[in-house]
Design an enzyme around this catalytic site. Sequence first.
Site, mmCIF file in Angstrom:
data_model
loop_
_atom_site.group_PDB
_atom_site.id
_atom_site.type_symbol
_atom_site.label_atom_id
_atom_site.label_comp_id
_atom_site.label_asym_id
_atom_site.label_seq_id
_atom_site.Cartn_x
_atom_site.Cartn_y
_atom_site.Cartn_z
ATOM 1 N N HIS A 12 4.321 -0.131 2.797
ATOM 2 C CA HIS A 12 3.520 0.153 3.985
ATOM 3 C C HIS A 12 2.183 -0.594 3.963
ATOM 4 O O HIS A 12 1.561 -0.795 5.013
ATOM 5 C CB HIS A 12 3.275 1.659 4.088
ATOM 6 C CG HIS A 12 3.198 2.168 5.492
ATOM 7 N ND1 HIS A 12 2.639 1.433 6.523
ATOM 8 C CD2 HIS A 12 3.608 3.339 6.056
ATOM 9 C CE1 HIS A 12 2.712 2.134 7.645
ATOM 10 N NE2 HIS A 12 3.297 3.285 7.390
ATOM 11 N N CYS A 13 1.724 -1.013 2.791
ATOM 12 C CA CYS A 13 0.462 -1.754 2.744
ATOM 13 C C CYS A 13 0.592 -3.136 3.375
ATOM 14 O O CYS A 13 -0.412 -3.760 3.728
ATOM 15 C CB CYS A 13 -0.043 -1.880 1.303
ATOM 16 S SG CYS A 13 0.877 -3.048 0.273
#
Length: 465
Positions: free
Chosen positions: A139-140
């Site tokens: 998700h980063c």
Amino acid sequence: MNDNQLTALDAGFLQAEDSDSHANLAVAVLAIMEGPAPDFAELQAVLDERSATLPRCREVLHSFPLDLSAPEWVPAHNFDISHHVRRLTVTAPGDGTAVHRAVANLMERRLDRSRPLWEAWMLDGLADGRWAIVVKLHHCIADGVAATAMLAGICDTQWETRDEIPNLPSRSGRLPLRGFNPITLGTDAWRMMRSTARGGVRMAFGAAQLVAGVLTASTQPLNGQLSDMRRFSAVEVSLGDVQLVAKRFGVTVNDVALAAITDGFRSAMLQHDLQPEAGPIRTVVPVSVRPAELLHVPDNRVSVLLPDLPVDRPDPLEQLRLVHKRLTTAKGSGQRQAGSLVVAAANLIPFPIMASAVRLLGRLPQHGVVAVTTNVPGPTQRLRLMGRRIAELVPVPPIAMGMRTGIAIMSYADRLAFGVIGDYDAELAADDLASGIEHGIAHLVAVASAATHTRRLGPLMLLSG
């Protein structure tokens, strides 16, 4: 901050994952493919070539000692596609349950931060001669909108018909310019001042609502510590049916989806002897604030809303009315603007302080929000990979921060898919939630169809109750 340095929001997903050894903040999409399956080595070669053109797929994170600065992306040395494109045979008979079990197993495993933070798994052994591919990334790197754009980047560029070629947003980043008019300058300035003042009050009110929503304990015991195991399930419905309900009752597609999720929670709670009448449950709804011209940029550009899902109401139409009302109120309350302001302000805080704060918050018990519910607009046309048609696209969300359930909604061509992930030890099973969502959609469609036929119900009747 340079372009390769993580923003506070991007880095926050890393810190939240670090705060809980059982959390895995990867997002994924499951693509069910029509056969025959390609040779695995050929698939590896194709994905090796195509992923090389996508941002972050050939980069690794470089972290600084003592978190003195935000991590940054640097070129990966000695990249090996075999670490990223792998193969898994699902258990017999290769039905939906077996595929979902395989997805759950893949989501239990964290991505290796010493390598580029993505994987693609070829699933074979599916029934009816099909195969599947699971694309998974941290998700980063990106939010759901940007991740979907990345998925499209590894697909074939030839669509089934000329009518299906999508209209891609401009990547120039240029904004339309309005001509200068000195006569209207004073009027515009006054309007801007009044708008800014009203916006400031609304934003402060929205911030107060967000804080209260997180700190106020839920009436339902659905939160808890995560384990290292997951369950996954999914259901697909007709997008046309959902649009029929939305049009008939004067609401949005997102309203209908959240109402069906409400019904799914309620039916699952009743199955497990939980009492939905005790009160609503609160979900966090990420809201994209990404401009259309930045769809291709790999990062996170989201704010949040915290609506209450009326699981205490048994009537699906009343659930829909309340979901619409509460979402409308949340959107107008300044919650989204407040969330965006917090994200922007976090970039101004020294990174060591921000990183420590996120890790600390991640370790504290969180009783206000029981689920995350995200809606990602998917491709409007059918996609192909290596000439094979993608029959279904199902989103797979992460879970963390004590929220033991995650639900992702994704449109694909004429279908709407709900992907449900849950902690293995959660009170509500993912299969029960997915089944309840499907039943909730069917119930609303039946009522909308009957109302359309008899013309006895209208948008004003539903929304004024």
